[in-house]
Design an enzyme around this catalytic site. Structure first.
Site, PDB file in Angstrom:
ATOM      1  N   ASP A 297       0.851  -1.187   0.000  1.00 29.53           N
ATOM      2  CA  ASP A 297       0.000   0.000   0.000  1.00 29.53           C
ATOM      3  C   ASP A 297       0.895   1.248   0.000  1.00 29.53           C
ATOM      4  O   ASP A 297       2.106   1.163   0.197  1.00 29.53           O
ATOM      5  CB  ASP A 297      -0.959  -0.017   1.201  1.00 29.53           C
ATOM      6  CG  ASP A 297      -2.202   0.833   0.932  1.00 29.53           C
ATOM      7  OD1 ASP A 297      -2.169   1.687   0.024  1.00 29.53           O
ATOM      8  OD2 ASP A 297      -3.221   0.648   1.634  1.00 29.53           O
ATOM      9  N   GLU A 490     -10.348   7.296   4.141  1.00 31.43           N
ATOM     10  CA  GLU A 490      -9.361   6.639   5.012  1.00 31.43           C
ATOM     11  C   GLU A 490      -9.420   7.179   6.448  1.00 31.43           C
ATOM     12  O   GLU A 490     -10.485   7.490   6.967  1.00 31.43           O
ATOM     13  CB  GLU A 490      -7.957   6.760   4.422  1.00 31.43           C
ATOM     14  CG  GLU A 490      -7.833   6.035   3.073  1.00 31.43           C
ATOM     15  CD  GLU A 490      -6.403   5.959   2.573  1.00 31.43           C
ATOM     16  OE1 GLU A 490      -5.512   5.646   3.366  1.00 31.43           O
ATOM     17  OE2 GLU A 490      -6.179   6.192   1.364  1.00 31.43           O
TER      18      GLU A 490
HETATM   19  C1  BGC Z   1      -5.068   3.123   0.253  1.00 28.37           C
HETATM   20  C2  BGC Z   1      -5.332   2.130  -0.845  1.00 28.37           C
HETATM   21  C3  BGC Z   1      -5.146   2.770  -2.186  1.00 28.37           C
HETATM   22  C4  BGC Z   1      -3.763   3.371  -2.274  1.00 28.37           C
HETATM   23  C5  BGC Z   1      -3.486   4.062  -3.581  1.00 28.37           C
HETATM   24  C6  BGC Z   1      -3.769   3.838   0.060  1.00 28.37           C
HETATM   25  O1  BGC Z   1      -3.655   4.888   0.941  1.00 28.37           O
HETATM   26  O2  BGC Z   1      -5.079   2.457   1.494  1.00 28.37           O
HETATM   27  O3  BGC Z   1      -6.630   1.614  -0.711  1.00 28.37           O
HETATM   28  O4  BGC Z   1      -5.360   1.839  -3.200  1.00 28.37           O
HETATM   29  O5  BGC Z   1      -3.608   4.311  -1.246  1.00 28.37           O
HETATM   30  O6  BGC Z   1      -4.152   5.271  -3.682  1.00 28.37           O
HETATM   31  C1  BGC Z   2      -3.813   7.949  -0.644  1.00 27.84           C
HETATM   32  C2  BGC Z   2      -3.513   8.450  -1.989  1.00 27.84           C
HETATM   33  C3  BGC Z   2      -3.455   9.932  -1.863  1.00 27.84           C
HETATM   34  C4  BGC Z   2      -2.430  10.344  -0.836  1.00 27.84           C
HETATM   35  C5  BGC Z   2      -2.419  11.793  -0.605  1.00 27.84           C
HETATM   36  C6  BGC Z   2      -2.706   8.328   0.296  1.00 27.84           C
HETATM   37  O1  BGC Z   2      -2.901   7.795   1.549  1.00 27.84           O
HETATM   38  O2  BGC Z   2      -4.000   6.590  -0.740  1.00 27.84           O
HETATM   39  O3  BGC Z   2      -4.451   8.005  -2.902  1.00 27.84           O
HETATM   40  O4  BGC Z   2      -3.167  10.514  -3.082  1.00 27.84           O
HETATM   41  O5  BGC Z   2      -2.598   9.698   0.389  1.00 27.84           O
HETATM   42  O6  BGC Z   2      -1.394  12.156   0.274  1.00 27.84           O
END
Ligand code: BGC
Ligand code: BGC
Length: 596
Positions: A297, A490
């Site tokens: 991730d 998130e």
């Molecule tokens: C998330 C994932 C996501 C990835 C890419 C992560 O922060 O937990 O679900 O696919 O970012 O954006």
């Molecule tokens: C997410 C990404 C996002 C990024 C922004 C990550 O946790 O998964 O999709 O672009 O945070 O900082």
């Protein structure tokens, strides 16, 4: 779809097919053949995935032999429209083909409720709402439609489906799960995945899916996560229980051939999944027979205890194949140097690198990327993005996702109504997180139909702002009040309390005091504390996070569609108690219909 093949890969394929005249070599044999020609630098590059927005320069792709790019939430081309996406992806792909190994990139994106980073794409309900439909056939069609819209932009790979089974509704990702019940999740996730397979059968190009997040993402203990809350916390569960509850969900999609799986941020009994050899290698690869690749991730290895150099070694040795080192924290060059140093010092075995790269190459070969790496979607294919046929499907999904919790006879609404509340005319609020930007946004963030607009084009509606407006108009009939959560994604959506906004509650109190029948529509990513509002309301409807097609909500409110949606998870009196609560307002599976 026309794709342009690079000369290097082409030569390699010609040689290969010349040696094996009888039958085509397996993707594994092809991957091995390719691997045998690669240098260590090229191999490590294959294991590296960068968010395109953090590339220092496009030349880094070829110079470092980068294997994959992604668009995280909100990572889009300057002009967020289909042709700009195609041009952007093509540019990156051509750069990858220009490197000496000439291996195409695999490009990933979070198409988690439709192609949700792309302006004017069809935005489907978030998974919690799809779970409420309990309609596998619908899920399959949504998988197909999503594949179509992702392909329209020249992208190969989506980080979906999410197979979480949320237990604690204070978790900001509750809406990413179809249900708290593993079998329910497996049924929905499988159907969605099969939609992609069906798309692949019908097209020369294969779209790649990703089951996530392995494992226990929805089962963490409150207080153990980021900011002492839920997300990325510790899942306390014996291995036996894991085998009985969560692993079977993954076993189903693995047996059906899911090509990629994302490791989860959370810990399992105190160990970060990203660093767990037991989970990633012994269980996932060896016992479950997963032969695709594991992607980490977003900067996920950084959270493994210890310094970054040790995180890299632990992550590789645990069994991660492709590393999402997006570039916002540690620089991808540093990651690459550290993997190389690990191999040179013997901390990382060459066989582990070869395993990782073989898996990545195999998925690329099976996706058809080697034959036709540069996607050139036709005009017709590009027009699938946000197309009417997909919007109709999304509307069907919305009406099937609506769960009616109360109706004292005020519904269905057959005449013009007065509508109010923060969600009444708010496509952004309907869509929730993971929409255009990482955190989503309020208002007109993308094309769609708000609930108000859908009323206007059916029974007729007027939006009002103050209670006085009702009196001035001498209005006497039911009022529709659309309330709920503002977008989040998130850990940003983790909450201590799941109380409704006090302003929302006050609306209901005031309207009732004025003597109006109230139809409350709740937009939310999870069960919330609704007792008081439920009691006061004449009808109460959960619309979850329905996405761009608000007309589906109105289809139910006007009785055009007799609701079939049911709660995909139990709804407690105190929502903070989650799926395990003893005192429930409604059980999983509850949902009212109109009398026929
Ligand atoms: C998330 C994932 C996501 C990835 C890419 C992560 O922060 O937990 O679900 O696919 O970012 O954006
Ligand atoms: C997410 C990404 C996002 C990024 C922004 C990550 O946790 O998964 O999709 O672009 O945070 O900082």
């Amino acid at each position: 779809m026309i794709r342009i093949a690079p000369t290097f890969v082409l030569t390699f394929l010609v040689i290969l097919s010349a040696c094996q005249t009888e039958q085509a070599p397996s993707s594994d044999a092809q991957a091995q053949a390719l691997l045998s020609q690669m240098t260590l630098d090229q191999k490590i590059g294959q294991m590296t995935q960068i968010d395109q927005k953090f590339l220092d320069s496009i030349q880094d792709i070829s110079a470092l032999h980068i294997g994959s790019l992604l668009s995280g939430g909100g990572s889009h081309p300057d002009s967020n429209e289909v042709n700009a996406w195609v041009d952007m992806i093509q540019g990156y792909q051509r750069e990858a083909l220009a490197s000496d190994a000439g291996i195409p990139l695999i490009y990933g994106i979070d198409a988690v409720h439709g192609h949700s980073n792309v302006l004017n794409a069809t935005i489907f309900p978030h998974n919690i709402g799809l779970g409420a439909t309990r309609d596998a056939d619908l899920l399959q069609r949504i998988g197909y439609a999503t594949a179509e819209e992702v392909a329209a932009t020249g992208i190969d790979w989506t980080f979906a489906p999410c197979l979480a089974t949320p237990q604690d509704y204070r978790w900001g990702r509750t809406y990413e799960g179809y249900s708290d019940d593993p079998q329910w999740v497996a049924d929905m996730g499988m159907a969605y995945f099969q939609g992609f397979l069906q798309y692949n059968d019908a097209h020369e190009r294969n779209m790649v899916t990703c089951a996530k997040h392995f494992i226990g993402d929805g089962n963490t203990t409150f207080g153990t996560g980021i900011n002492n809350l839920v997300d990325r916390g510790n899942t306390e569960m014996s291995e036996e229980e894991l085998w009985h509850t969560l692993i079977p969900v993954y076993q189903e999609v693995i047996d059906a051939g899911v090509p990629t799986i994302m490791a989860s941020y959370n810990l399992w009994n105190g160990t970060k999944c990203h660093g767990s050899h037991r989970l990633l290698t012994e269980i996932l690869k060896d016992s479950l027979g997963f032969d695709g690749f594991i992607v980490s991730d977003w900067a996920g290895i950084n959270e493994i205890p210890g310094d970054y150099p040790s995180d890299v070694i632990t992550g590789v040795n645990a069994g991660i194949d492709l590393f999402m080192v997006p570039g916002d924290t540690e620089h991808y060059r540093r990651f690459i140097e550290l993997v190389k140093a690990g191999v040179e010092s013997g901390d990382i075995a060459m066989s582990r690198i070869d395993d990782a790269v073989t898996r990545i190459l195999k998925v690329k070969i099976e996706a058809g990327l080697m034959d036709l790496p540069v996607a050139e979607p036709t005009e017709a294919e590009r027009s699938d993005l946000g197309a009417e046929h997909n919007r109709q499907l999304a509307r069907e999904a919305v009406r099937k996702s609506i769960v009616m919790l109360k109706n004292n006879g005020v519904l269905p609404l057959k005449e013009e109504v007065m509508v109010t509340g923060p969600g009444a005319n708010n496509v952004g609020m309907q869509c929730g997180g993971w929409t255009i930007e990482w955190q989503g946004g309020m208002g007109d963030i993308t094309e769609g139909t708000s609930i108000l607009e859908a009323f206007e084009s059916t029974v007729g509606a007027t939006e009002f702002e103050h209670q006085d407006d009702l009196i001035q108009r001498g209005y006497k009939k039911p009022v529709v009040l659309v309330i709920g959560e503002t977008p989040y994604t998130e850990f940003i959506g983790d909450r201590v309390s799941l109380d409704l906004d006090s302003v929302d509650v006050q609306w209901v109190v005031d309207l009732k005091q004025m003597g109006y029948p109230v139809v409350t529509v709740l937009l939310s990513g999870r069960p919330m504390n609704i007792s008081e509002v439920l009691e006061l309301s004449d009808a109460f409807v959960c619309a979850w996070l329905p996405g761009s097609e608000g007309a589906g909500v109105v289809d139910v409110l006007t009785g055009d569609y007799n609701p079939t949606g049911v709660l995909p998870m139990p709804w407690p009196s105190r929502a903070e108690e989650g799926a395990a609560a003893e005192e429930l307002l409604f059980v999983r599976g509850f949902g009212l219909r109109y009398e026929e």
